[in-house]
Scaffold this motif. Structure first.
Motif: not given
Length: 317
Positions: A165-172, A280-294
């Motif tokens: 649900l959140g960040v996929n990185r865990m520093d242990d 079939s060409g349909l765009w399906r939404f997965l998520e929107a990251n307001p601080a996403g990398q580019f």
């Protein structure tokens, strides 16, 4: 007038935007809230409904009235001197967040993105709801901590994935663990121990032709098709960057309209949207990251995202 950049020291994505601003001769004051209070100080007085004063580091200072816009991107936490009790530390962190954070959040200038709006959009269950309301096609999703509910959900679809649900990185300590999207197998369903410990997200698997990362900078959109060439990348392209290819693509008009509605709903000026494009060409939404990398897409596909953000911050967009 100065652009205030609030970020960690070593964010290469921010570095790109700062260089673009300097190319435009736009003054930049860069700091990290993690420098407060030893490396960053605040002096602010409420005057006629606005906080006036300055932010100061050991080397530079900026007048709050001179700030024209703010780039806010993944700052670190506050840093305090050692030797205080746990109770004192909690109190100091709260006072710093409400004091420094409150003054900064009140600045009446364009933000990319305002921390409160960014925090709102970071709640994935909320953003999935808003995405559906904005007209996106959203896969059927379950959030639960009940293993029995997971079994019930998986019977409704041929395949189901599990995502964080959140960040996929865990520093242990010295070990870093990364949780990629996982396609559930029969062995996973046979032992769902651990589901009960916290909230988990499960979602129908969407057959894909390719995926798209769409970067929105206000009304300016950059869409890049991401094609996977390995089994791992086909499930989660972040797991195998060496087996990806990229190409710029034009998003459909209905997706463009939904992106605009989504940004307005959350009050965002920037977001990185991820889509699956079905056979079939349909765009399906997965998520929107307001601080996403580019940053890597600028090199791989030649999309000038940093320049667009700099234009927006400088008021020339």
């Amino acid at each position: 007038m100065t652009v205030l950049v609030i970020s960690g020291d070593s964010d290469p994505t921010v570095n790109r935007v700062v260089l673009e601003l300097r190319d435009r001769a736009v003054p930049v004051f860069r700091c990290d809230v993690g420098w407060f209070p030893t490396g960053l100080s605040l002096d602010a007085v409420l005057d006629e409904g606005r906080w006036r004063g300055s932010l100061t580091t050991p080397h530079r200072s900026v007048d709050l009235d001179a700030i024209r816009s703010v780039l806010f991107r993944s700052p670190t936490g506050f840093t305090f001197d050692a030797g205080v009790s746990a109770a004192e530390l909690r109190h100091m962190r709260m006072e710093a967040r409400l004091g420094l954070g409150g003054v900064l959040a009140s600045l009446p200038v364009p933000w990319c993105n305002h921390p409160a709006r960014q925090a709102d959009a970071g709640y994935k269950p909320w953003q999935l709801t808003v995405a559906a309301q904005c007209g996106f096609s959203v896969p059927t999703t379950m959030i639960t901590n009940d293993p029995k509910a997971v079994h019930r959900f998986t019977t409704d679809f041929p395949q189901v994935v599990n995502k964080v649900l959140g960040v996929n990185r865990m520093d242990d300590g010295p070990v870093t663990r990364i949780a990629y999207t996982r396609l559930l197998e029969s062995a996973d369903l046979a032992d769902l121990t651990g589901v009960e410990t916290t909230a988990h997200l499960f979602q129908e698997w969407v057959e894909k032709s390719f995926e798209v990362r769409l970067i929105a900078v206000g009304a300016t959109l950059f869409a890049v098709a991401i094609r996977a060439h390995s089994a791992a990348a086909r499930i989660d392209w972040r797991s195998d960057y060496s087996n990806l290819s990229y190409s710029v693509i034009d998003p459909p008009s209905d997706v463009v309209a939904s992106v605009g509605r989504f940004l307005t709903a959350f009050g965002l000026m920037f977001a990185a949207f991820d889509f699956v494009v079905t056979p079939s060409g349909l765009w399906r939404f997965l998520e929107a990251n307001p601080a996403g990398q580019f940053g890597w897409l600028e090199e791989a596909a030649g999309v000038p995202v940093s320049a667009a953000i700099a234009d927006m911050l400088a008021g020339t967009a």
